[in-house]
Design a protein around this motif. Sequence first.
Motif, PDB file in Angstrom:
ATOM      1  N   ILE A  24       0.795  -1.100   0.107  1.00 27.49           N
ATOM      2  CA  ILE A  24      -0.002  -0.012  -0.021  1.00 27.49           C
ATOM      3  C   ILE A  24       1.035   1.205  -0.010  1.00 27.49           C
ATOM      4  CG2 ILE A  24      -2.009  -0.932   1.141  1.00 27.49           C
ATOM      5  CD1 ILE A  24      -1.052   0.070   3.711  1.00 27.49           C
ATOM      6  N   LYS A  25       0.470   2.360  -0.418  1.00 30.30           N
ATOM      7  CA  LYS A  25       0.986   3.642  -0.328  1.00 30.30           C
ATOM      8  C   LYS A  25       1.393   3.973   0.736  1.00 30.30           C
ATOM      9  CE  LYS A  25       0.232   8.405  -2.156  1.00 30.30           C
ATOM     10  NZ  LYS A  25      -0.471   9.192  -2.447  1.00 30.30           N
ATOM     11  N   GLY A  26       2.753   4.424   0.889  1.00 26.62           N
ATOM     12  CA  GLY A  26       3.161   5.081   2.258  1.00 26.62           C
ATOM     13  C   GLY A  26       3.924   3.984   2.786  1.00 26.62           C
ATOM     14  N   GLU A  27       3.619   2.519   2.621  1.00 21.11           N
ATOM     15  CA  GLU A  27       4.337   1.779   3.366  1.00 21.11           C
ATOM     16  C   GLU A  27       5.970   1.176   2.700  1.00 21.11           C
ATOM     17  OE1 GLU A  27       2.637  -2.594   4.785  1.00 21.11           O
ATOM     18  OE2 GLU A  27       2.455  -2.034   2.790  1.00 21.11           O
ATOM     19  N   TYR A  32       6.033  -4.629   4.048  1.00 17.02           N
ATOM     20  CA  TYR A  32       5.125  -5.358   3.085  1.00 17.02           C
ATOM     21  C   TYR A  32       5.758  -6.872   2.835  1.00 17.02           C
ATOM     22  CZ  TYR A  32       3.507  -7.326  -1.369  1.00 17.02           C
ATOM     23  OH  TYR A  32       3.131  -8.030  -2.456  1.00 17.02           O
ATOM     24  N   TYR A  33       6.933  -6.996   2.423  1.00 17.60           N
ATOM     25  CA  TYR A  33       7.521  -8.005   2.333  1.00 17.60           C
ATOM     26  C   TYR A  33       7.624  -8.980   3.408  1.00 17.60           C
ATOM     27  CZ  TYR A  33      11.428 -11.425   1.028  1.00 17.60           C
ATOM     28  OH  TYR A  33      12.175 -12.418   1.066  1.00 17.60           O
ATOM     29  N   ASN A  84      14.594   0.927  -1.492  1.00 18.79           N
ATOM     30  CA  ASN A  84      14.269   2.547  -1.416  1.00 18.79           C
ATOM     31  C   ASN A  84      13.169   2.911  -2.497  1.00 18.79           C
ATOM     32  OD1 ASN A  84      16.255   2.930   0.499  1.00 18.79           O
ATOM     33  ND2 ASN A  84      17.583   2.682  -1.096  1.00 18.79           N
ATOM     34  N   VAL A  85      12.259   2.063  -2.991  1.00 19.21           N
ATOM     35  CA  VAL A  85      11.230   2.387  -3.856  1.00 19.21           C
ATOM     36  C   VAL A  85      10.075   2.832  -3.300  1.00 19.21           C
ATOM     37  CG1 VAL A  85       9.707   1.691  -5.850  1.00 19.21           C
ATOM     38  CG2 VAL A  85      12.262   0.877  -5.624  1.00 19.21           C
ATOM     39  N   GLU A  86       9.379   4.056  -3.650  1.00 18.11           N
ATOM     40  CA  GLU A  86       8.029   4.271  -3.085  1.00 18.11           C
ATOM     41  C   GLU A  86       7.063   4.124  -4.131  1.00 18.11           C
ATOM     42  OE1 GLU A  86       7.463   8.394  -1.635  1.00 18.11           O
ATOM     43  OE2 GLU A  86       9.600   8.379  -0.958  1.00 18.11           O
ATOM     44  N   LEU A  87       5.826   3.651  -3.461  1.00 24.62           N
ATOM     45  CA  LEU A  87       4.694   3.429  -4.262  1.00 24.62           C
ATOM     46  C   LEU A  87       3.740   4.560  -4.466  1.00 24.62           C
ATOM     47  CD1 LEU A  87       3.107   0.940  -5.811  1.00 24.62           C
ATOM     48  CD2 LEU A  87       1.872   0.581  -3.459  1.00 24.62           C
ATOM     49  N   GLY A  88       3.564   5.052  -5.624  1.00 13.80           N
ATOM     50  CA  GLY A  88       2.616   6.009  -6.003  1.00 13.80           C
ATOM     51  C   GLY A  88       1.336   5.689  -5.858  1.00 13.80           C
ATOM     52  N   TYR A  89       0.591   6.562  -6.450  1.00 14.81           N
ATOM     53  CA  TYR A  89      -0.986   6.320  -6.427  1.00 14.81           C
ATOM     54  C   TYR A  89      -1.355   5.201  -7.077  1.00 14.81           C
ATOM     55  CZ  TYR A  89      -5.866   6.469  -7.307  1.00 14.81           C
ATOM     56  OH  TYR A  89      -7.056   6.009  -7.151  1.00 14.81           O
ATOM     57  N   VAL A  90      -2.192   4.297  -6.543  1.00 17.02           N
ATOM     58  CA  VAL A  90      -2.753   3.138  -7.502  1.00 17.02           C
ATOM     59  C   VAL A  90      -4.018   2.996  -6.982  1.00 17.02           C
ATOM     60  CG1 VAL A  90      -0.558   1.881  -7.930  1.00 17.02           C
ATOM     61  CG2 VAL A  90      -1.733   1.479  -5.888  1.00 17.02           C
ATOM     62  N   PRO A  91      -4.743   2.535  -8.140  1.00 15.18           N
ATOM     63  CA  PRO A  91      -6.451   2.629  -7.675  1.00 15.18           C
ATOM     64  C   PRO A  91      -6.412   1.502  -6.719  1.00 15.18           C
ATOM     65  CG  PRO A  91      -5.729   2.007 -10.177  1.00 15.18           C
ATOM     66  CD  PRO A  91      -4.618   2.419  -9.337  1.00 15.18           C
ATOM     67  N   LYS A  92      -7.468   1.624  -5.705  1.00 14.53           N
ATOM     68  CA  LYS A  92      -8.013   0.606  -4.917  1.00 14.53           C
ATOM     69  C   LYS A  92      -8.107  -0.647  -5.615  1.00 14.53           C
ATOM     70  CE  LYS A  92     -10.632   0.073  -0.958  1.00 14.53           C
ATOM     71  NZ  LYS A  92     -11.839   0.451   0.167  1.00 14.53           N
ATOM     72  N   PRO A  93      -7.699  -1.754  -5.159  1.00 14.23           N
ATOM     73  CA  PRO A  93      -7.821  -3.051  -5.945  1.00 14.23           C
ATOM     74  C   PRO A  93      -9.280  -3.409  -5.181  1.00 14.23           C
ATOM     75  CG  PRO A  93      -6.391  -3.330  -4.086  1.00 14.23           C
ATOM     76  CD  PRO A  93      -6.613  -1.824  -4.136  1.00 14.23           C
ATOM     77  N   GLU A  97     -11.639  -8.874   0.411  1.00 13.20           N
ATOM     78  CA  GLU A  97     -11.346  -8.623   1.840  1.00 13.20           C
ATOM     79  C   GLU A  97     -10.120  -8.076   1.769  1.00 13.20           C
ATOM     80  OE1 GLU A  97      -9.282 -10.748   5.561  1.00 13.20           O
ATOM     81  OE2 GLU A  97     -11.128 -11.906   4.575  1.00 13.20           O
ATOM     82  N   ASP A  98     -10.261  -6.501   1.895  1.00 13.78           N
ATOM     83  CA  ASP A  98      -9.149  -5.483   1.574  1.00 13.78           C
ATOM     84  C   ASP A  98      -8.306  -5.668   2.970  1.00 13.78           C
ATOM     85  OD1 ASP A  98      -9.398  -4.587  -0.781  1.00 13.78           O
ATOM     86  OD2 ASP A  98     -10.604  -2.819  -0.176  1.00 13.78           O
ATOM     87  N   ARG A  99      -6.916  -5.604   2.583  1.00 11.60           N
ATOM     88  CA  ARG A  99      -5.907  -5.769   3.913  1.00 11.60           C
ATOM     89  C   ARG A  99      -6.163  -4.840   4.912  1.00 11.60           C
ATOM     90  NH1 ARG A  99       0.285  -5.745   4.365  1.00 11.60           N
ATOM     91  NH2 ARG A  99      -0.109  -3.627   3.192  1.00 11.60           N
ATOM     92  N   ARG A 100      -6.217  -3.522   4.346  1.00 13.33           N
ATOM     93  CA  ARG A 100      -6.321  -2.471   5.162  1.00 13.33           C
ATOM     94  C   ARG A 100      -7.269  -1.375   4.200  1.00 13.33           C
ATOM     95  NH1 ARG A 100      -0.505  -1.576   5.534  1.00 13.33           N
ATOM     96  NH2 ARG A 100       0.104  -3.512   7.052  1.00 13.33           N
ATOM     97  N   ALA A 101      -8.484  -1.432   4.538  1.00 12.17           N
ATOM     98  CA  ALA A 101      -9.508  -0.697   3.904  1.00 12.17           C
ATOM     99  C   ALA A 101      -9.249   0.807   3.981  1.00 12.17           C
ATOM    100  CB  ALA A 101     -10.938  -0.709   4.473  1.00 12.17           C
ATOM    101  N   GLY A 102      -9.106   1.638   2.976  1.00  9.32           N
ATOM    102  CA  GLY A 102      -9.072   3.062   2.441  1.00  9.32           C
ATOM    103  C   GLY A 102      -7.683   3.330   2.903  1.00  9.32           C
ATOM    104  N   ASP A 103      -6.477   2.542   2.936  1.00  9.01           N
ATOM    105  CA  ASP A 103      -5.337   3.044   3.205  1.00  9.01           C
ATOM    106  C   ASP A 103      -4.316   2.922   1.773  1.00  9.01           C
ATOM    107  OD1 ASP A 103      -5.288   3.707   5.700  1.00  9.01           O
ATOM    108  OD2 ASP A 103      -4.391   1.639   6.313  1.00  9.01           O
ATOM    109  N   TYR A 104      -5.211   3.471   0.595  1.00  7.81           N
ATOM    110  CA  TYR A 104      -4.456   3.424  -0.642  1.00  7.81           C
ATOM    111  C   TYR A 104      -4.279   4.770  -1.233  1.00  7.81           C
ATOM    112  CZ  TYR A 104      -5.408  -1.414  -0.713  1.00  7.81           C
ATOM    113  OH  TYR A 104      -5.564  -2.677  -0.312  1.00  7.81           O
TER     114      TYR A 104
END
Length: 104
Positions: A24-27, A32-33, A84-93, A97-104
């Motif tokens: 997710i964005k900001g993580e 995540y790994y 060191n890679v940052e995840l930019g905006y991605v559409p909510k999958p 069962e979302d892992r963390r609802a609304g944290d995209y």
Amino acid sequence: MSAMLRHLLLGVKVRQKLQNCVWIKGEEFSKYYNEKWQLADNLALAEDEFLEYVIDGIHDVNLRNLAKSRSFKTGLELLDAFRNVELGYVPKPKLPEDRRAGDY
């Protein structure tokens, strides 16, 4: 027999959780790994199968394709490359069962 069936069903549920766990964005990628690693710990997956789960959880198509094209042999290689890679905006999958609802 029923103990074996329970064990198989538990394995299926863990695989579903593993599949639904997305970056997710900001993580940080390492967080995540590690979450994927903890979910996979009891499944006795081969390294390449685990890497597929990790890469499939990257919803940014460009980053996912980059990871696939690099043909990482170990999880540590992937972890080091994306440290060191940052995840930019991605559409909510659209997952059941979302892992963390609304944290995209």
